[in-house]
Every structure is written in structure tokens, then in C-alpha cells.
Design a protein around this motif. Structure first.
Motif, PDB file in Angstrom:
ATOM      1  N   TYR A  24      38.338  37.515  33.918  1.00 46.83           N
ATOM      2  CA  TYR A  24      39.010  38.155  35.052  1.00 46.83           C
ATOM      3  C   TYR A  24      38.058  39.156  35.688  1.00 46.83           C
ATOM      4  CZ  TYR A  24      41.956  41.340  37.701  1.00 46.83           C
ATOM      5  OH  TYR A  24      42.481  42.117  38.687  1.00 46.83           O
ATOM      6  N   GLU A  25      38.040  39.196  37.034  1.00 45.27           N
ATOM      7  CA  GLU A  25      37.289  40.190  37.783  1.00 45.27           C
ATOM      8  C   GLU A  25      38.162  40.667  38.950  1.00 45.27           C
ATOM      9  OE1 GLU A  25      33.621  38.634  39.177  1.00 45.27           O
ATOM     10  OE2 GLU A  25      32.786  38.251  37.175  1.00 45.27           O
ATOM     11  N   GLY A  26      38.081  41.946  39.242  1.00 46.39           N
ATOM     12  CA  GLY A  26      38.843  42.426  40.399  1.00 46.39           C
ATOM     13  C   GLY A  26      39.437  43.793  40.181  1.00 46.39           C
ATOM     14  N   GLU A  27      40.534  44.042  40.884  1.00 44.15           N
ATOM     15  CA  GLU A  27      41.169  45.347  40.906  1.00 44.15           C
ATOM     16  C   GLU A  27      41.795  45.687  39.557  1.00 44.15           C
ATOM     17  OE1 GLU A  27      40.877  47.083  43.590  1.00 44.15           O
ATOM     18  OE2 GLU A  27      40.415  45.608  45.143  1.00 44.15           O
ATOM     19  N   GLU A  28      41.861  46.980  39.293  1.00 47.04           N
ATOM     20  CA  GLU A  28      42.575  47.441  38.114  1.00 47.04           C
ATOM     21  C   GLU A  28      44.086  47.332  38.342  1.00 47.04           C
ATOM     22  OE1 GLU A  28      42.962  48.788  34.250  1.00 47.04           O
ATOM     23  OE2 GLU A  28      41.141  48.207  35.350  1.00 47.04           O
ATOM     24  N   HIS A  29      44.503  47.628  39.600  1.00 46.92           N
ATOM     25  CA  HIS A  29      45.915  47.522  39.959  1.00 46.92           C
ATOM     26  C   HIS A  29      46.011  46.968  41.373  1.00 46.92           C
ATOM     27  CE1 HIS A  29      47.210  49.803  36.431  1.00 46.92           C
ATOM     28  NE2 HIS A  29      46.242  50.678  36.702  1.00 46.92           N
ATOM     29  N   ALA A  30      46.995  46.125  41.594  1.00 49.28           N
ATOM     30  CA  ALA A  30      47.262  45.567  42.928  1.00 49.28           C
ATOM     31  C   ALA A  30      48.771  45.366  43.039  1.00 49.28           C
ATOM     32  CB  ALA A  30      46.516  44.254  43.135  1.00 49.28           C
ATOM     33  N   ASN A  31      49.424  46.345  43.633  1.00 45.52           N
ATOM     34  CA  ASN A  31      50.889  46.320  43.697  1.00 45.52           C
ATOM     35  C   ASN A  31      51.361  45.585  44.947  1.00 45.52           C
ATOM     36  OD1 ASN A  31      51.188  47.958  41.340  1.00 45.52           O
ATOM     37  ND2 ASN A  31      50.666  49.745  42.580  1.00 45.52           N
ATOM     38  N   LEU A  32      52.381  44.771  44.780  1.00 45.65           N
ATOM     39  CA  LEU A  32      53.009  44.077  45.903  1.00 45.65           C
ATOM     40  C   LEU A  32      54.412  43.639  45.500  1.00 45.65           C
ATOM     41  CD1 LEU A  32      52.892  40.852  44.997  1.00 45.65           C
ATOM     42  CD2 LEU A  32      50.594  40.993  45.881  1.00 45.65           C
ATOM     43  N   GLN A  33      55.128  43.082  46.466  1.00 44.71           N
ATOM     44  CA  GLN A  33      56.460  42.532  46.227  1.00 44.71           C
ATOM     45  C   GLN A  33      56.316  41.037  45.991  1.00 44.71           C
ATOM     46  OE1 GLN A  33      59.537  44.147  46.272  1.00 44.71           O
ATOM     47  NE2 GLN A  33      58.544  46.134  46.518  1.00 44.71           N
ATOM     48  N   GLY A  34      56.745  40.562  44.826  1.00 44.91           N
ATOM     49  CA  GLY A  34      56.590  39.146  44.536  1.00 44.91           C
ATOM     50  C   GLY A  34      57.466  38.689  43.391  1.00 44.91           C
TER      51      GLY A  34
END
Length: 456
Positions: free
Chosen positions: A341-351
């Protein structure tokens, strides 16, 4: 039946056009008619003034025996010339046509005067200016030798037109203000009248959860209520149809999965109990077919579920992606593929966590299935201002240009390797669209493939 084509003009603009354009035409026609009426009244006023002037001038001409005494004092001349921009012109002739006094260039009447003592009004042009002229014949002389005196008084029509313009301006200015006010009232009335349709459109556009539930409108005209009732009736029929379809799919999937699971178990037992290579090979083909059928049933059930509305709840997409990557790590190790995995530590959204988990599982499964041992598969999440992107990238063989155009088609497969059914990427795209986005696929340099989901 062909689909309805949207009109070039909205309902609001059509109403404004049909209400305000006739009003504008009527206002312009009323202005022209008012100008003509004002011009007529101004002409009558000028004609009356000219008639009084010609009679007054005729009284200044007094017969003396067989001759005439013209008593035309300076004050009378000043009255005739009181308007320097449009002065009165006069002509005294006797017999008619023989110049005595005034402006000899005044045009003669177009026809002989019918009665002595009755003025004749007519129009003519003098020095390029339109004029209004009155002519009056007066009798004088002895009874046995009567003679006729003609008095003419003329004034230009500029004064008449100026009076008409001023009168029209005084009348049309209030009418224009009333027209503007009426236009604003019409616009406000149309906007208020169409507000229920705008609210109805907003309710239909913003429906996510319980998308097939009835529309509620408490205050609306009867026509909009009738439309809402018709839409609610249609939504009810669609909801019943969807429930029946989902129930059928769930029942069919349950009925299919149970015997397929039993078949797979029996084939595996038979493989362990036999030593005949021919029978083992045939049992292997049966097992492969049964596993593919079970996978197809699972994918069909997943596709049917994703075609319903996503349950949008707050979630951390980055945390969910790391969790899914950990769950698939044992299979990646068994396949000889480096999964990370690579990327953001957190990515909040509605899903919908279940649907997004299914999308990641399909992408990772495809990557592990079609990349050789020693390859690398990377799960990436990137936060955006309004959403996030989710991507699975590998350095496998990739796809050709011809295959890239078909990757999201249902039941299309780029490889004949066992296990796939051609629904994985179709499910992924459907999930992305249910989350207000879409999916795309692109090649990675120097080799490989990346499938990216844009989530709103």
C-alpha cells in the motif's frame, strides 16, 4: 418511441416570452396610437388658433367705398410673430390671388372656397417646410359691384409635432413605469409558480438513500401534485420490480451456491481417493468448472447488489485500503507477488464500505490472477478536495489498445486463464459510479496497468 428532446427554451423563458412580448407589442402599438391621437388633437388646436387669427385679421380689413382700409397695427404684427421659431405667415389678396399684403409666396387653396365667410383649412409646403394654412374669403364693395377679399394665415407643423411629442412623452412615461412594474410582477409570479417544479427537480436529483421512496410535497399547485402522484406511482412499480429482482437473485444465488459448494467438496474428496491420472485430470477439470461457476454466481450477486443505491456513510478510505491489502497478503505471497500500500495516512469520504471493499478485492484479484510471479501490485489512495482516488497498479504484461476499449464490458475477458468470468471490472466501475465518480484504466511505463477509481 424516441426519447424526449429538451426544448431550446425553458418553461420559464417560454412563459416570459409569451407574457412579456405581447405586452411590449401592445405598449409600442399604444404609443404609436397615442402619438397619432395627440397629433390629431394638436392639429385641431392649431386649426382653431389659425381660424381665430384669420378672422381677426379679416376684421382689420375695412371697406371704404370701392376701396379697402387695412388697419394692421404693430401690436397685431407682433402677435403674428410671437413664436420666432415658427411665426405665423399671412397673405391678403383682392381679388383672390392678387397680392396686397403679407407673404406673397403662400400657396393657394387646392380648390376654390365653396362659401364666402367660411374658412378652408389645408396643408401645403413652403420653403421645404410643411405648413398648415387657413383661407377665408370676405365680401366687400357696393351692392351693384361686389368684390371679394381673401385672407390666408399659415403656421408650420413643427409646433404641432412638438406638442404631440410632449403629450406622448407625458403619457408614455407613466405607462412605461407601469409596464416595468408589471413585468417584474409577471417575472416574480412565474418564478413563484414554477418553484414547486424546481423543488421537485431538486428532490429527484439529490435522492441517494431510499431512492425509490415516494416524493413528498405538501404545498404545490394541483398540476404539480398530479405529476408527483404519477411519479410516485411509477417509483412504486419500479421499487416492487427491483425487490422482486433482488429476491430472485438472492434465492437463485443461494440455491446455486449450496450445490456448487457440495460439488467442489465431493470433487476434492474424489481427487484424494483416486490414483488414476486420467480420472484425476478429469476431476481437475470438473473442479475448475465448479469453482468458476461458484465465482460467477458470487460476481453476479455482487453486481446485482452494486446496481442498487450505495449506503453512503463516513469512512476512512486509506484505512480501509490498508486493511484489504493485509487480508490479501497471504494469497499474494502464495502467488509470488509483492502486494503493498502507498498513499495517504487518512482519506475521509462518504461511501459504502462493503461495496468499496468488494471493488478493491476485485482489482487485487485481477492483478494477482493475471500478473506473473515476481511482479509488484500496489494499492494507492490519494485524498482530493472533494473526494478521493483509489488505484491498483501492477507491472504485469498490461493490455493492448484494442483490449483497453473493452475492459469494463460485462463478460469480456482479455485472457483465457481459468478462474475469471469477465465481471470484475464491470462491478468496479458500477461501484465507482454509485459513489459519484467513475473508473478508468491506463497503461504504466515501461509496462503494467493501473485501474483508478475517482470517488466523490
Amino acid at each position: 418511441m424516441s426519447p424526449l428532446q429538451p426544448s431550446r427554451l425553458s418553461l420559464r423563458r417560454q412563459l416570459l416570452l409569451w407574457l412579456l412580448l405581447p405586452q411590449l407589442v401592445l405598449w409600442a402599438g399604444g404609443g404609436l396610437l397615442t402619438y397619432r391621437i395627440a397629433l390629431s388633437y394638436a392639429e385641431k388646436a392649431i386649426d382653431q388658433s389659425l381660424t381665430q387669427s384669420v378672422r381677426a385679421l379679416a376684421r382689420q380689413v375695412k371697406p371704404i367705398g370701392s376701396g379697402l382700409l387695412i388697419d394692421f397695427p404693430r401690436a397685431a404684427q407682433d402677435v403674428l410673430a410671437q413664436d420666432p421659431e415658427d411665426p405665423l405667415s399671412y397673405l391678403v389678396s383682392s381679388p383672390p390671388g392678387k397680392f396686397l399684403l403679407g407673404n406673397p409666396r403662400l400657396p393657394e387653396p387646392p380648390a376654390p372656397l365653396a362659401t364666402v365667410g367660411e374658412p378652408m383649412l389645408y396643408g401645403a409646403t413652403l420653403d421645404g417646410r410643411p405648413m398648415r394654412i387657413v383661407a377665408l374669403d370676405v365680401s366687400y364693395g357696393e351692392t351693384d359691384a361686389p368684390q371679394t377679399l381673401r385672407v390666408q394665415v399659415a403656421r408650420g407643423t413643427a409646433t404641432q409635432q412638438r406638442i404631440a411629442r410632449e403629450l406622448v412623452a407625458d403619457l408614455l412615461a407613466p405607462l412605461l413605469a407601469i409596464g416595468v412594474l408589471l413585468s417584474l410582477l409577471v417575472y416574480g409570479g412565474i418564478r413563484r409558480g414554477l418553484a414547486p417544479l424546481k423543488r421537485l427537480t431538486g428532490q429527484l436529483e439529490n435522492r441517494s438513500v431510499n431512492a425509490l421512496s415516494p416524493i413528498g410535497m405538501t404545498q404545490a399547485p394541483s398540476e404539480v401534485h398530479a405529476l408527483v402522484q404519477a411519479i410516485n406511482g411509477l417509483l412504486g412499480e419500479v421499487e416492487r420490480s427491483v425487490h422482486q429482482e433482488k429476491r430472485f437473485i438472492n434465492d437463485a444465488a443461494h440455491q446455486l451456491r449450496t450445490p456448487l459448494a457440495g460439488l467442489i467438496s465431493q470433487v476434492e474428496l474424489a481427487q484424494r481417493e483416486t490414483t488414476d491420472p486420467v480420472i484425476t485430470a478429469r476431476l481437475g477439470k470438473v473442479l475448475t468448472g465448479a469453482e468458476r461457476s461458484a465465482h460467477l454466481v458470487h460476481q453476479l450477486l455482487t453486481l446485482a447488489r452494486t446496481e442498487s443505491t450505495a449506503r453512503r456513510e463516513p469512512l476512512d478510505l486509506a484505512a480501509l485500503a490498508r486493511e484489504v491489502a493485509r487480508e490479501w497478503t497471504p494469497r499474494a505471497v502464495a502467488a509470488g507477488v509483492d502486494l503493498g500500500y502507498e498513499g495517504e495516512e487518512h482519506a475521509n469520504l462518504q461511501g459504502d464500505a462493503l461495496q468499496l471493499r468488494e471493488a478493491m478485492a476485485n482489482l487485487i484479484d485481477n492483478a494477482l490472477r493475471y500478473t506473473p510471479r515476481g511482479s509488484t501490485v500496489t494499492l494507492r489512495v490519494r485524498a482530493l478536495e472533494n473526494g478521493a482516488t483509489l488505484a491498483v497498479e501492477d507491472n504485469g504484461p498490461g493490455l493492448s489498445d484494442a483490449d483497453m476499449a473493452h475492459v469494463f464490458q460485462r463478460f469480456w475477458r482479455a485472457s483465457e486463464l481459468p478462474g475469471g468470468c469477465g465481471l470484475g471490472l464491470a462491478i468496479v466501475r458500477e461501484i465507482a459510479r454509485r459513489h459519484g465518480g467513475d473508473a478508468r484504466v491506463e497503461r504504466v511505463n515501461p509496462r503494467g496497468l493501473r485501474v483508478e477509481l475517482r470517488l466523490g
